[in-house]
Design a protein around this motif. Structure first.
Motif, PDB file in Angstrom:
ATOM      1  N   ASP A  27     -14.331  56.348   8.124  1.00 59.39           N
ATOM      2  CA  ASP A  27     -14.436  57.676   9.187  1.00 59.39           C
ATOM      3  C   ASP A  27     -13.027  58.232   8.860  1.00 59.39           C
ATOM      4  OD1 ASP A  27     -13.996  59.489  10.959  1.00 59.39           O
ATOM      5  OD2 ASP A  27     -13.755  58.052  12.666  1.00 59.39           O
ATOM      6  N   ALA A  28     -13.160  59.184   7.821  1.00 60.37           N
ATOM      7  CA  ALA A  28     -11.809  60.310   7.315  1.00 60.37           C
ATOM      8  C   ALA A  28     -11.339  60.978   8.635  1.00 60.37           C
ATOM      9  CB  ALA A  28     -12.298  60.922   6.281  1.00 60.37           C
ATOM     10  N   PHE A  29     -12.416  61.418   9.571  1.00 62.14           N
ATOM     11  CA  PHE A  29     -11.650  62.139  10.538  1.00 62.14           C
ATOM     12  C   PHE A  29     -10.807  61.541  11.380  1.00 62.14           C
ATOM     13  CE2 PHE A  29     -12.178  64.254  14.859  1.00 62.14           C
ATOM     14  CZ  PHE A  29     -11.807  65.450  14.441  1.00 62.14           C
ATOM     15  N   GLY A  30     -11.239  60.152  11.699  1.00 59.29           N
ATOM     16  CA  GLY A  30     -10.275  59.455  12.658  1.00 59.29           C
ATOM     17  C   GLY A  30      -9.359  58.424  12.093  1.00 59.29           C
ATOM     18  N   SER A  31      -9.502  58.503  10.793  1.00 59.78           N
ATOM     19  CA  SER A  31      -8.658  57.419   9.938  1.00 59.78           C
ATOM     20  C   SER A  31      -9.096  55.968  10.438  1.00 59.78           C
ATOM     21  CB  SER A  31      -7.191  57.795   9.947  1.00 59.78           C
ATOM     22  OG  SER A  31      -6.798  59.047   9.359  1.00 59.78           O
ATOM     23  N   ARG A  32     -10.373  55.581  10.448  1.00 61.86           N
ATOM     24  CA  ARG A  32     -10.600  54.263  10.944  1.00 61.86           C
ATOM     25  C   ARG A  32     -11.797  53.824   9.859  1.00 61.86           C
ATOM     26  NH1 ARG A  32     -10.721  57.481  15.669  1.00 61.86           N
ATOM     27  NH2 ARG A  32      -9.484  56.618  17.334  1.00 61.86           N
ATOM     28  N   PHE A  33     -11.396  52.477   9.740  1.00 64.98           N
ATOM     29  CA  PHE A  33     -12.441  51.557   9.029  1.00 64.98           C
ATOM     30  C   PHE A  33     -13.240  50.662   9.831  1.00 64.98           C
ATOM     31  CE2 PHE A  33      -9.214  53.387   6.410  1.00 64.98           C
ATOM     32  CZ  PHE A  33      -9.588  53.341   4.983  1.00 64.98           C
ATOM     33  N   ARG A  34     -14.473  50.502   9.631  1.00 69.96           N
ATOM     34  CA  ARG A  34     -15.398  49.555   9.884  1.00 69.96           C
ATOM     35  C   ARG A  34     -16.050  48.804   8.795  1.00 69.96           C
ATOM     36  NH1 ARG A  34     -19.789  50.555  13.331  1.00 69.96           N
ATOM     37  NH2 ARG A  34     -20.287  52.593  12.326  1.00 69.96           N
ATOM     38  N   GLU A  35     -16.361  47.584   9.336  1.00 68.49           N
ATOM     39  CA  GLU A  35     -17.149  46.591   8.369  1.00 68.49           C
ATOM     40  C   GLU A  35     -18.403  46.207   9.062  1.00 68.49           C
ATOM     41  OE1 GLU A  35     -16.061  42.235   6.944  1.00 68.49           O
ATOM     42  OE2 GLU A  35     -14.879  44.024   6.092  1.00 68.49           O
ATOM     43  N   LEU A  36     -19.665  46.153   8.391  1.00 69.25           N
ATOM     44  CA  LEU A  36     -20.942  45.408   8.657  1.00 69.25           C
ATOM     45  C   LEU A  36     -21.183  44.469   7.872  1.00 69.25           C
ATOM     46  CD1 LEU A  36     -22.802  48.680   9.724  1.00 69.25           C
ATOM     47  CD2 LEU A  36     -21.436  47.416  11.262  1.00 69.25           C
ATOM     48  N   LYS A  37     -21.789  43.225   8.530  1.00 73.64           N
ATOM     49  CA  LYS A  37     -22.368  42.472   7.665  1.00 73.64           C
ATOM     50  C   LYS A  37     -23.788  42.679   7.278  1.00 73.64           C
ATOM     51  CE  LYS A  37     -19.286  39.172   8.274  1.00 73.64           C
ATOM     52  NZ  LYS A  37     -18.435  38.682   6.929  1.00 73.64           N
ATOM     53  N   VAL A  38     -23.942  42.454   5.730  1.00 77.74           N
ATOM     54  CA  VAL A  38     -25.275  42.924   5.197  1.00 77.74           C
ATOM     55  C   VAL A  38     -26.046  41.701   4.610  1.00 77.74           C
ATOM     56  CG1 VAL A  38     -26.488  44.371   3.379  1.00 77.74           C
ATOM     57  CG2 VAL A  38     -24.404  45.102   4.509  1.00 77.74           C
ATOM     58  N   ARG A  39     -27.366  41.597   5.164  1.00 74.91           N
ATOM     59  CA  ARG A  39     -27.751  40.328   4.764  1.00 74.91           C
ATOM     60  C   ARG A  39     -29.038  40.691   3.670  1.00 74.91           C
ATOM     61  NH1 ARG A  39     -26.229  36.006   7.596  1.00 74.91           N
ATOM     62  NH2 ARG A  39     -25.224  36.498   9.889  1.00 74.91           N
ATOM     63  N   ARG A  40     -29.358  39.501   2.823  1.00 75.55           N
ATOM     64  CA  ARG A  40     -30.280  39.718   1.753  1.00 75.55           C
ATOM     65  C   ARG A  40     -31.717  39.734   2.675  1.00 75.55           C
ATOM     66  NH1 ARG A  40     -32.518  35.293  -2.640  1.00 75.55           N
ATOM     67  NH2 ARG A  40     -34.115  36.564  -3.332  1.00 75.55           N
ATOM     68  N   ASP A  41     -32.478  40.674   2.248  1.00 78.67           N
ATOM     69  CA  ASP A  41     -33.991  40.752   2.702  1.00 78.67           C
ATOM     70  C   ASP A  41     -34.871  39.881   2.126  1.00 78.67           C
ATOM     71  OD1 ASP A  41     -36.384  41.426   3.795  1.00 78.67           O
ATOM     72  OD2 ASP A  41     -36.327  43.582   3.289  1.00 78.67           O
ATOM     73  N   PRO A  42     -35.290  38.731   2.545  1.00 80.64           N
ATOM     74  CA  PRO A  42     -36.264  37.959   1.714  1.00 80.64           C
ATOM     75  C   PRO A  42     -37.765  38.557   1.255  1.00 80.64           C
ATOM     76  CG  PRO A  42     -36.184  37.149   3.971  1.00 80.64           C
ATOM     77  CD  PRO A  42     -35.190  38.357   3.791  1.00 80.64           C
ATOM     78  N   ARG A  43     -37.914  39.781   1.962  1.00 82.40           N
ATOM     79  CA  ARG A  43     -39.168  40.298   1.621  1.00 82.40           C
ATOM     80  C   ARG A  43     -38.738  41.653   0.670  1.00 82.40           C
ATOM     81  NH1 ARG A  43     -41.132  41.338   7.597  1.00 82.40           N
ATOM     82  NH2 ARG A  43     -38.695  41.790   7.565  1.00 82.40           N
ATOM     83  N   CYS A  44     -37.540  41.797   0.280  1.00 82.33           N
ATOM     84  CA  CYS A  44     -37.286  42.959  -0.335  1.00 82.33           C
ATOM     85  C   CYS A  44     -38.101  43.187  -1.812  1.00 82.33           C
ATOM     86  CB  CYS A  44     -35.721  43.062  -0.929  1.00 82.33           C
ATOM     87  SG  CYS A  44     -35.067  44.553  -1.881  1.00 82.33           S
TER      88      CYS A  44
END
Length: 253
Positions: A230-247
């Motif tokens: 978020d460049a406006f607020g100078s903030r970084f967030r992190e989300l976990k991303v999992r593999r989709d077995p049906r991808c």
């Protein structure tokens, strides 16, 4: 320069990296023998290409079918006013050779179709998606899954950026499609929504960092994690991303 040894010039040029115990001589040699594909030489691809060449990555494949336009110069820092009207690949190549004359460049001036994309991806160690449209990102992801090559994907628009690494050599890694599915038909481009130059510079620099980790074999990449900026607020967030077995792209890797 030989691919088996670093001469005195290289030892001096890369001395600040070699001093890092995580890289050292062995890591610098891996960078020297490393091969990367950069898809897109715009706002993201500019810092990616500059930093990979400057860090000593030996072979870079540059892919872009566009020409340099005046509206590009606010953020696409590898190009300059003298490059207006030139192929972006040629403008970028000239700049990179001024930084590191020993870098081996392979220029792809046409849009890569499935066959040509598969052929190029098979030749490299890491792919950096610096494109600006969902169709290209999906095509690059499919090629990387097929060839089991790590993909460093970045995006930026308005004042928001995203970054992740998809490495389907690893059983637990998701691919780009696992995260984004079929995308959105209402996808906006920078020409419609705007973007700030330092933001794409930040995302592209982080993409280069992730690629150096992959090639030199150090540190922890963003595999399985999505970094949100978020460049406006100078903030970084992190989300976990999992593999989709049906991808539909990577389920039968």
């Amino acid at each position: 320069m030989s691919h088996d040894v670093l001469d005195d010039d290289a030892l001096l040029r890369y001395s600040r990296q070699i001093l890092l115990p995580q890289i050292d001589i062995d890591g610098q040699m891996r960078l020297r023998n490393g091969r990367a594909l950069i898809v897109g030489l715009g706002g993201l691809g500019s810092p990616v290409a500059l930093y990979l060449a400057a860090a000593g990555v030996g072979t870079l494949h540059l892919a872009d079918f566009d020409t340099v336009d005046l509206t590009n110069l606010q953020r696409q820092i590898i190009h300059d006013t003298g490059s207006l009207g030139k192929e972006k690949v040629d403008s970028a190549a000239a700049r990179l050779l001024r930084i590191q004359p020993a870098v081996q460049l392979h220029c792809h001036r046409r849009a890569l179709d499935e066959d040509s994309l598969d052929a190029v991806v098979a030749q490299v160690d890491v792919v950096l998606d610096c494109s600006d449209n969902f169709g290209t990102r999906e095509a690059v992801n499919r090629a990387c899954v097929k060839a089991a090559k790590p993909l460093v994907s970045g995006a930026a628009i308005r004042l928001e950026g995203q970054l992740s690494v998809f490495d389907t050599r690893l059983e637990t890694s998701p691919c780009y499609h696992c995260l984004y599915g079929h995308g959105s038909e209402a996808e906006l481009t920078c020409s419609e929504a705007g973007v700030l130059g330092p933001l794409v510079g930040l995302v592209g620099s982080l993409q280069a960092l992730e690629a150096l980790k992959v090639i030199a074999g150090f540190g922890e990449t963003l595999m399985g994690r999505l970094l949100l900026i978020d460049a406006f607020g100078s903030r970084f967030r992190e989300l976990k991303v999992r593999r989709d077995p049906r991808c539909e792209v990577c389920r039968e890797r």
